[in-house]
Scaffold this motif. Structure first.
Motif, PDB file in Angstrom:
ATOM      1  N   LYS A 202       1.812  25.667  52.685  1.00 31.00           N
ATOM      2  CA  LYS A 202       1.799  26.970  53.370  1.00 31.00           C
ATOM      3  C   LYS A 202       1.961  28.145  52.407  1.00 31.00           C
ATOM      4  N   ALA A 203       2.658  27.943  51.304  1.00 31.13           N
ATOM      5  CA  ALA A 203       3.052  29.067  50.441  1.00 31.13           C
ATOM      6  C   ALA A 203       1.874  29.665  49.681  1.00 31.13           C
TER       7      ALA A 203
ATOM      8  N   THR B  91      -5.956  23.408  66.204  1.00 33.11           N
ATOM      9  CA  THR B  91      -4.915  22.521  65.690  1.00 33.11           C
ATOM     10  C   THR B  91      -5.539  21.321  64.998  1.00 33.11           C
ATOM     11  N   ALA B  92      -6.616  20.787  65.578  1.00 38.45           N
ATOM     12  CA  ALA B  92      -7.312  19.655  64.961  1.00 38.45           C
ATOM     13  C   ALA B  92      -7.877  20.038  63.594  1.00 38.45           C
TER      14      ALA B  92
ATOM     15  N   ASP C  11       1.277  34.075  61.559  1.00 37.15           N
ATOM     16  CA  ASP C  11       0.450  33.377  62.539  1.00 37.15           C
ATOM     17  C   ASP C  11      -0.217  32.156  61.916  1.00 37.15           C
ATOM     18  N   VAL C  12      -0.754  32.333  60.700  1.00 42.19           N
ATOM     19  CA  VAL C  12      -1.415  31.221  60.020  1.00 42.19           C
ATOM     20  C   VAL C  12      -0.414  30.097  59.753  1.00 42.19           C
ATOM     21  N   CYS C  13       0.785  30.475  59.287  1.00 39.08           N
ATOM     22  CA  CYS C  13       1.822  29.464  59.037  1.00 39.08           C
ATOM     23  C   CYS C  13       2.226  28.765  60.331  1.00 39.08           C
ATOM     24  N   GLN C  14       2.233  29.500  61.421  1.00 38.14           N
ATOM     25  CA  GLN C  14       2.559  28.917  62.717  1.00 38.14           C
ATOM     26  C   GLN C  14       1.528  27.857  63.102  1.00 38.14           C
ATOM     27  N   TYR C  15       0.272  28.121  62.828  1.00 36.77           N
ATOM     28  CA  TYR C  15      -0.770  27.141  63.105  1.00 36.77           C
ATOM     29  C   TYR C  15      -0.558  25.867  62.273  1.00 36.77           C
ATOM     30  N   VAL C  16      -0.166  26.046  61.008  1.00 36.83           N
ATOM     31  CA  VAL C  16       0.087  24.896  60.153  1.00 36.83           C
ATOM     32  C   VAL C  16       1.257  24.077  60.696  1.00 36.83           C
TER      33      VAL C  16
END
Length: 477
Positions: A40-41, A456-457, A17-22
């Protein structure tokens, strides 16, 4: 993506989920794809296990420490004790810490730790044994230190556990001048800092106050500007939830609902948070509180009651596609990490709601931890060098004004005006300034780049700052 009302499956992956936000934020940037993958990693994931003696038998304890990003050192993040801790959760929380620190301009990389236990099942001596052994394992692998990785309290931990960590680190690093900077959230007696205990909750209150102060945004939600009179439901009456509710009520908000693991209570005319806490201490539960007009044995029902602002301040994955359509709040202020799943967040925003994202809203803790770390490295408490000088200088100015104007102030008035700032006042001032500046930075990005959401901002702001750090290291041209 699930539909509103459907039950979410058990294969929930917080880190994804966090990676999806990024990834969503990356669409509003022009950074190299490889650089975005590095951002992201998780750079280091340490899963450890060790035995402890419990009664007449031994038990294997599973624990983790994850360092998500080394774009700045030391890394920083709390340690939680929970029987639902897992590697995915710790990785996600470490990643959120990276972005959180970047958003509020705190010069740390992100990290997180977790021990898979329910603290209620262990004596104080057993918890001390577990904490000290965990610390020793981190020291052996170079996963803790004032310039390496600095833990802090999180769910299930507090000043006591941080004291054990600090003492263990000092024992194994005799003569280390900055050893107490190895951990934050310590008690004042062990060179902690005033205001750290309530910092996360206070930061949530500042975030909500700043959000609702923008008349233009509130008009779009059908609300008036200002916190005064806003009806608020808080989930979680732990350290974060209690202080968020306390400070929001002091600002004029009305706490109409409180949700805990054993149920929820509600009163449209408001609940006295301190009185509810007193009742829980006496009975062991918030249920049965005489001044509540409604009571729910299912805590999740409490989230769905009528209010203007909902503050989930417990654990992640609390607002999902299974219940988001029944949420009546206009604003969700995420006091916890990851309480709203991405699809639920999209649904809520598309249906006219606003979310104050966790990575900004609960950054008060790491902000004041930064102040504590600076105090430990400088070996001087905030205000110690200049408080009396400021008071003397202010008194001289007041005396001059009185002698030239003929106006005489009362002793109480003179003391109030002349007073130099205490450490707590300086800490709260720094925290408030951080939260106010960061909110308007995020809001400006949202409006200029049309990101659609504050989350997102916030990720755009974080990714841009982290990318610049990597480029300044000479890794990317």
């Amino acid at each position: 993506m699930t539909k509103a009302g459907e039950v979410i499956f058990d294969d929930y992956h917080f880190f994804n989920d966090v990676c999806q936000y990024v990834d969503q934020a990356a669409a509003f940037t022009n950074h190299d794809k490889g650089l975005l993958e590095q951002i992201k990693a998780c750079n280091s994931v340490y899963h450890l296990q060790f035995p402890i003696k419990k009664g007449n038998s031994f038990e294997i304890i599973h624990a983790w420490r994850v360092q998500h990003s080394h774009h700045m050192l030391p890394t920083k993040g709390g340690i939680r004790y929970s029987d639902i801790v897992n590697e995915d959760e710790v990785m996600a929380l470490a990643a959120l810490m990276t972005y959180k620190c970047a958003i509020v301009n705190v010069p740390f990389g992100g990290a997180k730790g977790g021990i898979k236990i329910n603290p209620r099942n262990y004596t104080a001596a057993e918890l001390e044994n577990i904490t000290r052994r965990y610390t020793v394992e981190l020291i052996k692998k170079n996963f803790i230190g004032p310039g390496i990785d600095v833990p802090a309290p999180d769910y299930g931990t507090g000043e006591r556990e941080m004291s054990w960590i600090a003492d263990t680190y000092l024992t194994m690093n005799p003569g280390s001048l900055d050893a107490l900077g190895c951990v934050t959230g310590k008690p004042i007696a062990l060179h902690g800092i005033a205001g750290r205990r309530e910092a996360t909750g206070r930061g949530v209150a500042y975030a909500v106050r700043e959000c609702v102060s923008v008349a233009e945004d509130m008009k779009a939600l059908g609300l008036t500007a200002g916190i005064n009179g806003k009806r608020i439901i808080v989930q979680g009456l732990g350290n974060v939830g209690f202080h968020a509710a306390k400070f929001l009520s002091e600002e004029g908000g009305i706490i109409v609902g409180i949700c805990e693991f054993d149920g929820a209570i509600y009163n449209v005319n408001g609940l006295d948070v301190n009185d509810v806490v007193k009742h829980r201490k006496e009975t062991g539960s918030i249920l049965g509180y005489a001044k509540a007009t409604s009571e729910f044995k299912n805590s999740a029902e409490g989230l769905e009651q009528d209010c203007d602002i909902l503050v989930p301040a417990a654990l992640e994955n609390q607002i999902t596609m299974a219940n988001v359509a029944r949420i009546k709040a206009k604003i969700i202020a995420e006091g916890a990490n990851g309480p709203t799943t991405p699809d639920a967040a999209d649904f809520f925003i598309k249906n006219g709601g606003m979310i104050i994202p966790d990575m900004y809203a609960n950054a008060g803790g790491v902000t004041v931890s930064y102040f504590e770390w600076l105090k430990n490295l400088s070996h001087v408490a905030f205000g110690r060098m200049d408080r009396r000088y400021d008071e003397t200088n202010n008194l001289n100015i007041l005396s001059m004004i009185e002698s030239t104007t003929g106006v005489t102030l009362t002793p109480q008035q003179r003391a109030m005006i002349a007073k130099g700032p205490s450490e707590l006042e300086l800490v709260n001032s720094g925290l408030e300034d951080t939260m106010v500046r960061s909110y308007h930075e995020i809001r400006e990005i949202k409006n200029v780049k049309n990101t659609g959401s504050l989350r997102t901002a916030a990720f755009v702001a974080a990714v841009d700052k982290i990318a610049v750090s990597y480029m300044n290291m000479g890794i990317w041209p």
